[in-house]
Design a protein around this motif. Structure first.
Motif, short mmCIF file in Angstrom:
data_model
loop_
_atom_site.label_atom_id
_atom_site.label_comp_id
_atom_site.label_asym_id
_atom_site.label_seq_id
_atom_site.Cartn_x
_atom_site.Cartn_y
_atom_site.Cartn_z
N THR A 7 0.83 -1.20 0.00
CA THR A 7 0.00 0.00 0.00
C THR A 7 0.87 1.25 0.00
O THR A 7 0.46 2.28 -0.50
CB THR A 7 -0.91 0.04 1.23
OG1 THR A 7 -0.10 -0.06 2.41
CG2 THR A 7 -1.92 -1.08 1.20
N GLY A 8 2.05 1.13 0.56
CA GLY A 8 2.93 2.30 0.64
C GLY A 8 4.34 1.95 0.24
O GLY A 8 4.70 0.78 0.10
N GLU A 9 5.14 2.97 0.03
CA GLU A 9 6.52 2.76 -0.37
C GLU A 9 7.31 2.06 0.73
O GLU A 9 8.14 1.21 0.46
CB GLU A 9 7.16 4.13 -0.65
CG GLU A 9 7.82 4.21 -2.00
CD GLU A 9 8.31 5.62 -2.26
OE1 GLU A 9 9.38 5.94 -1.75
OE2 GLU A 9 7.62 6.36 -2.96
N VAL A 25 10.00 -6.05 7.14
CA VAL A 25 8.97 -7.06 7.43
C VAL A 25 7.94 -6.41 8.36
O VAL A 25 8.25 -5.46 9.06
CB VAL A 25 9.56 -8.33 8.09
CG1 VAL A 25 10.46 -9.07 7.13
CG2 VAL A 25 10.30 -7.99 9.37
N ILE A 26 6.73 -6.92 8.34
CA ILE A 26 5.65 -6.36 9.15
C ILE A 26 5.19 -7.41 10.16
O ILE A 26 4.89 -8.55 9.79
CB ILE A 26 4.47 -5.90 8.27
CG1 ILE A 26 4.94 -4.82 7.32
CG2 ILE A 26 3.31 -5.41 9.14
CD1 ILE A 26 3.87 -4.34 6.36
N LEU A 27 5.13 -6.99 11.43
CA LEU A 27 4.65 -7.84 12.53
C LEU A 27 3.49 -7.13 13.21
O LEU A 27 3.38 -5.91 13.14
CB LEU A 27 5.77 -8.05 13.56
CG LEU A 27 7.02 -8.73 13.06
CD1 LEU A 27 8.24 -8.07 13.64
CD2 LEU A 27 6.99 -10.18 13.47
N THR A 28 2.65 -7.89 13.91
CA THR A 28 1.59 -7.26 14.68
C THR A 28 2.21 -6.55 15.89
O THR A 28 3.29 -6.92 16.36
CB THR A 28 0.57 -8.29 15.18
OG1 THR A 28 1.23 -9.23 16.01
CG2 THR A 28 -0.12 -9.00 14.02
N PRO A 87 -3.75 -1.33 11.16
CA PRO A 87 -4.98 -1.60 10.42
C PRO A 87 -5.61 -0.33 9.83
O PRO A 87 -6.42 -0.40 8.92
CB PRO A 87 -5.90 -2.23 11.45
CG PRO A 87 -5.34 -1.87 12.77
CD PRO A 87 -3.87 -1.64 12.57
N ALA A 88 -5.20 0.84 10.31
CA ALA A 88 -5.75 2.09 9.79
C ALA A 88 -5.28 2.39 8.37
O ALA A 88 -5.86 3.22 7.68
CB ALA A 88 -5.37 3.25 10.71
N ASP A 89 -4.22 1.71 7.92
CA ASP A 89 -3.70 1.93 6.57
C ASP A 89 -4.57 1.29 5.49
O ASP A 89 -4.29 1.43 4.31
CB ASP A 89 -2.28 1.38 6.44
CG ASP A 89 -1.27 2.21 7.21
OD1 ASP A 89 -1.60 3.36 7.55
OD2 ASP A 89 -0.16 1.71 7.46
N GLU A 131 -3.05 -12.11 10.89
CA GLU A 131 -3.07 -13.13 11.94
C GLU A 131 -2.00 -12.80 12.98
O GLU A 131 -0.92 -12.33 12.63
CB GLU A 131 -2.78 -14.51 11.34
CG GLU A 131 -3.86 -15.03 10.43
CD GLU A 131 -5.12 -15.39 11.16
OE1 GLU A 131 -5.03 -15.91 12.30
OE2 GLU A 131 -6.21 -15.14 10.63
N PRO A 132 -2.25 -13.05 14.26
CA PRO A 132 -1.28 -12.70 15.30
C PRO A 132 0.05 -13.45 15.18
O PRO A 132 1.08 -12.91 15.54
CB PRO A 132 -1.97 -13.09 16.61
CG PRO A 132 -3.37 -13.39 16.27
CD PRO A 132 -3.49 -13.57 14.81
N GLY A 133 0.05 -14.66 14.68
CA GLY A 133 1.29 -15.44 14.59
C GLY A 133 1.92 -15.41 13.22
O GLY A 133 2.60 -16.36 12.82
N SER A 134 1.72 -14.32 12.48
CA SER A 134 2.28 -14.26 11.12
C SER A 134 3.22 -13.07 10.96
O SER A 134 3.24 -12.16 11.77
CB SER A 134 1.16 -14.20 10.09
OG SER A 134 0.45 -12.99 10.20
#
Length: 118
Positions: A24-26, A34-37, A71-73, A79-82
């Motif tokens: 969604t973004g640069e 990497v993205i984590l919760t 989540p606002a993006d 999932e919490p474990g991903s």
């Protein structure tokens, strides 16, 4: 069978399931992020922008920057474990979507001084 629960799989908090990144973004589409919760980052004692070492199949390792899921993006739920990573990071680790990777903090990563192309 509507009320049937999924089996709960117990695993270490730093073992995460690989998921595809949503570009969604640069910042999120960078090959070194990497993205984590937020909950998982708190459990692993990580902050946004920290360096993390990822370990994939056959001992393949790489260093990435950890970002928190927002989540606002407008991203789909996570999932919490991903962990979300793009195709370049997955190929560096020799993992596919749905595989498990190990995430550890890498606090003493020095800046690179040269690049060698083989």
């Amino acid at each position: 069978e509507d009320g049937a629960k999924k089996p709960v799989i117990k695993r270490s908090i730093n073992r995460l399931l690989v998921d595809d990144i949503v570009t969604t973004g640069e910042e999120e589409s960078d090959n070194s992020t990497v993205i984590l919760t937020a909950e998982r980052m708190e459990e692993l004692e990580l902050f946004r922008g920290d360096s993390v070492e990822l370990k994939g199949k056959r001992g393949r390792k790489t260093i990435c920057v950890a970002l928190s899921y927002d989540p606002a993006d407008g991203d789909p739920p996570m999932e919490p474990g991903s962990i979300r990573m793009n195709k370049v990071v997955r190929s560096n680790l020799s993992v596919r979507l749905g595989d498990l990777v190990t995430v550890n903090s890498a606090p003493n990563v020095s800046y690179g001084t040269r690049v060698e192309v083989l």
